[in-house]
Design an enzyme around this catalytic site. Sequence first.
Site, PDB file in Angstrom:
ATOM      1  N   CYS A  12     -16.997   8.651  30.348  1.00  0.00           N
ATOM      2  CA  CYS A  12     -17.340   7.545  31.253  1.00  0.00           C
ATOM      3  C   CYS A  12     -16.963   6.179  30.689  1.00  0.00           C
ATOM      4  O   CYS A  12     -16.812   5.220  31.442  1.00  0.00           O
ATOM      5  CB  CYS A  12     -18.825   7.571  31.579  1.00  0.00           C
ATOM      6  SG  CYS A  12     -19.346   9.071  32.432  1.00  0.00           S
ATOM      7  N   HIS A  46     -19.672   5.329  40.609  1.00  0.00           N
ATOM      8  CA  HIS A  46     -19.239   5.440  39.212  1.00  0.00           C
ATOM      9  C   HIS A  46     -17.918   6.209  39.180  1.00  0.00           C
ATOM     10  O   HIS A  46     -17.906   7.435  39.043  1.00  0.00           O
ATOM     11  CB  HIS A  46     -20.327   6.166  38.423  1.00  0.00           C
ATOM     12  CG  HIS A  46     -20.001   6.492  37.008  1.00  0.00           C
ATOM     13  ND1 HIS A  46     -19.015   5.828  36.267  1.00  0.00           N
ATOM     14  CD2 HIS A  46     -20.534   7.424  36.156  1.00  0.00           C
ATOM     15  CE1 HIS A  46     -18.970   6.347  35.053  1.00  0.00           C
ATOM     16  NE2 HIS A  46     -19.876   7.313  34.958  1.00  0.00           N
ATOM     17  N   CYS A 103     -23.380   4.973  28.763  1.00  0.00           N
ATOM     18  CA  CYS A 103     -23.456   6.278  28.124  1.00  0.00           C
ATOM     19  C   CYS A 103     -22.183   7.054  28.421  1.00  0.00           C
ATOM     20  O   CYS A 103     -21.534   6.841  29.450  1.00  0.00           O
ATOM     21  CB  CYS A 103     -24.682   7.041  28.621  1.00  0.00           C
ATOM     22  SG  CYS A 103     -24.773   7.224  30.410  1.00  0.00           S
TER      23      CYS A 103
END
Length: 389
Positions: free
Chosen positions: A89, A345, A375
């Site tokens: 991510c 996201h 994270c």
Amino acid sequence: MGEAYIVAACRTAGGRKGGRLAGWHPVDMAAAVLDAAVERSGIDPAAVDDVIMGCVSQGGEQGFQVGRNAVLASKLPQHVPAVTVDRQCGSSQQSIHFAAQAVMSGTQDVVIAAGVESMTRVPMGSTVMLFMKEGLGGPKSPGQEAKYPGIQFSQFIGAEMIANKWGYDREKLDRYALASHERAIAATQRGDFADEIVALEVDGPDGKEMHSRDEGIRFDASYEGIASVKLLSPDGVISAANASQICDGASAVMIASGQAVKAHGLTPLARIHNLTVTAGDPVIMLEEPLYATDRALKRAGMSIGDIDLFEVNEAFAPVPLAWLEHTGADPDRLNVNGGAIALGHPLGASGTKLMATLVHALRKRGKSWGLQTMCEGGGTANVTIVEAL
């Protein structure tokens, strides 16, 4: 060591899975933000030294070096090189770090950090599952199994573990999710995203139109509606409504040296102040931003109170909530325009997406210092501290 300046920061508006951006090939979507970064900076495209593209699912339409493919689909000359990176991510936040390091070292003068993810056209996990389906094996090696016997590395399990560790019940998570939508609604209605969004042409009900508003925002969001969404695990607290939305999107941040700023007449939006990356427990996985923030602030000689705005990726609601509790940060400074629960996201694009939002939010509010963290799969976390100019 030299300075690194952000001279352009932009993103597409998010698209829901199968939604308004589903018709865009990810290479062309990435090319669009590269072109926009060049146009907004005003630089000669030939002056760009490199492109560093974050992408998580590097297969299919995002395979065969998606960063280079994006350059070849853009208005950049073909002599501009590119590379694609995967830090899960945090892929395009790491792109910012690599770009800034190149500029600060004097190795390069102008680098575009970017990211792309079409989660519609290259579904999350497909680059693992398709190989396993063909009998070609999976990512967990015998060596890993020896160290972590019987352990399943899962972000969903990690999110539940964080909620349990910090004592967060479903109501707390769902109310945080509602607040994310409310902040995103308010920011959209104020026009706060206008300076960062690159509008893309899409098919609408009445023909071609421009996609310039984040599709994931639920303008009718209510606590009751969020609380009614089925839990991912019957005995858990995480649901699709208090987790980040699957999203299609691309984003880009142009980083230049002080010398390049002068030589090309560029206007700095912000200065890179600190770059930090740490790693910790790969099982709980998503808690590392807490400790990475501690280290970044210590290295920068700053306290949490010195930071005016924070962007902490809302992969799952327990993550920013635990981050707030651990750091003691002012919740009114966190994700002031909403986060991934409302806005989406797009995995490899989220790092540069959040930076575009952070830089423009600091400037609109007349604030100076911003901190971004997220994270990342495997228990890693990037932290970037910037000073708006």
